[in-house]
Design an enzyme around this catalytic site. Structure first.
Site, PDB file in Angstrom:
ATOM      1  CB  CYS A 115      -0.301  -0.882  -7.405  1.00 26.95           C
ATOM      2  SG  CYS A 115       0.859  -0.454  -8.705  1.00 26.95           S
ATOM      3  CG  HIS A 175       1.961   0.731  -3.691  1.00 24.89           C
ATOM      4  ND1 HIS A 175       1.761  -0.631  -3.699  1.00 24.89           N
ATOM      5  CD2 HIS A 175       2.447   1.035  -4.903  1.00 24.89           C
ATOM      6  CE1 HIS A 175       2.110  -1.121  -4.872  1.00 24.89           C
ATOM      7  NE2 HIS A 175       2.538  -0.128  -5.633  1.00 24.89           N
ATOM      8  CB  ILE A 207       6.004   0.983  -7.322  1.00 27.06           C
ATOM      9  CG1 ILE A 207       6.320   1.747  -6.029  1.00 27.06           C
ATOM     10  CG2 ILE A 207       7.174   0.091  -7.734  1.00 27.06           C
ATOM     11  CD1 ILE A 207       6.453   0.868  -4.798  1.00 27.06           C
ATOM     12  CD  GLU A 248       0.133  -1.083  -0.444  1.00 28.56           C
ATOM     13  OE1 GLU A 248      -0.711  -0.166  -0.489  1.00 28.56           O
ATOM     14  OE2 GLU A 248       0.568  -1.677  -1.445  1.00 28.56           O
ATOM     15  CD  GLU A 258       4.223  -7.745 -12.969  1.00 28.31           C
ATOM     16  OE1 GLU A 258       4.866  -6.691 -12.772  1.00 28.31           O
ATOM     17  OE2 GLU A 258       3.381  -7.866 -13.873  1.00 28.31           O
TER      18      GLU A 258
HETATM   19  N1  LIG Z   1       3.500  -1.795  -7.827  1.00 30.55           N
HETATM   20  C1  LIG Z   1       2.718  -2.536  -8.556  1.00 30.55           C
HETATM   21  O1  LIG Z   1       1.789  -3.168  -8.070  1.00 30.55           O
HETATM   22  C2  LIG Z   1       3.110  -2.602  -9.993  1.00 30.55           C
HETATM   23  C3  LIG Z   1       2.093  -3.219 -10.908  1.00 30.55           C
HETATM   24  C4  LIG Z   1       2.770  -3.895 -12.075  1.00 30.55           C
HETATM   25  N2  LIG Z   1       3.351  -2.964 -12.978  1.00 30.55           N
HETATM   26  C5  LIG Z   1       1.777  -4.806 -12.747  1.00 30.55           C
HETATM   27  O2  LIG Z   1       1.578  -4.793 -13.883  1.00 30.55           O
HETATM   28  O3  LIG Z   1       1.168  -5.576 -12.083  1.00 30.55           O
END
Ligand SMILES: NC(=O)CC[C@H](N)C(=O)O
Length: 218
Positions: A78, A192, A136, A194, A47
């Site tokens: 991500c 991702h 995700i 990983e 996040e």
């Molecule tokens: N799977 C993720 O790394 C999601 C990112 C997340 N939505 C963000 O703003 O950081």
């Protein structure tokens, strides 16, 4: 060569595991002195708003900006992609990216109703067929500067869940979106690798890091 994985927040363990599979010496990085001891860095998914906050708290924002801007090979997946962006759309006002890649990313871009889906992505520098890519709450890249190479776009849907269809892959709103980029020593993917056991992106990054090491040493 030692590759660090930023360990403030997110799926650090999965990246460490992928690097171990490739026989690379890898270690978690939380503090500035730990950052000093690595040759390259992975910023994991997680996040980005929390990561940004913790980076400030741990005194890591400036050291990271300096190393990333100074040529340290860095790969962000991500949330890590978001942290490498020069500019963020739909971010929090107090969110501070580390920057490095001349691009604008949009957070949670594939639609709030779709938490995750699998899509297929072709990556131009990597052989072996399209990736089955897990997204995700993923960002996409909205705009890139002249020095950024687009390596991959969403090309279709995969996975049995139908989530990809709901994400608009069948209607085309997600298809074609930029989800992998490179700017010199910096690499970012919105998905991702990983989490899927497909080590090709990690292998590609390890090669990037090795090449950068040879250039600085020789
Ligand atoms: N799977 C993720 O790394 C999601 C990112 C997340 N939505 C963000 O703003 O950081």
């Amino acid at each position: 060569m030692i590759i660090g994985v930023l360990a403030l927040q997110g799926d650090t363990r999965e990246h460490l595991h992928a690097l171990a599979e490739l026989d690379v010496i890898a270690r978690p990085v939380r503090r500035p002195d730990e950052l000093d001891s690595v040759d390259a860095l992975i910023i994991p998914g997680g996040e980005s708003t929390a990561m940004s906050k913790l980076a400030i708290e741990f005194g890591m924002t400036e050291p990271l900006r300096k190393r990333i801007g100074g040529g340290m090979p860095t790969y962000g997946s991500c949330a890590g992609m978001i942290m490498l962006a020069g500019s963020i759309l739909d971010g929090r006002a107090d969110q501070v990216p580390f920057g490095g890649i001349d691009m604008t990313v949009r957070r949670n871009a594939f639609g709030r109703q779709v938490d995750s889906f699998e899509g297929t992505v072709d990556i131009s520098d990597i052989d072996g067929g399209p990736f089955s890519a897990v997204f995700i709450r993923a960002p996409w890249v909205e705009e890139v500067g002249p020095d950024v190479r687009v390596l991959g776009r969403v090309s279709g849907r995969s996975g049995p869940s139908g989530e990809a269809a709901r994400a608009g892959l069948s209607t085309g709103s997600a298809a074609g979106r930029i989800v992998a980029v490179r700017q010199q020593h910096l690499l970012a993917t919105a998905f991702h690798p990983e989490l899927t056991g497909d080590l090709r992106v990690h292998r590609y990054f390890v090669e990037m890091a090795r090449e950068a090491g040879q250039t600085t040493e020789g």
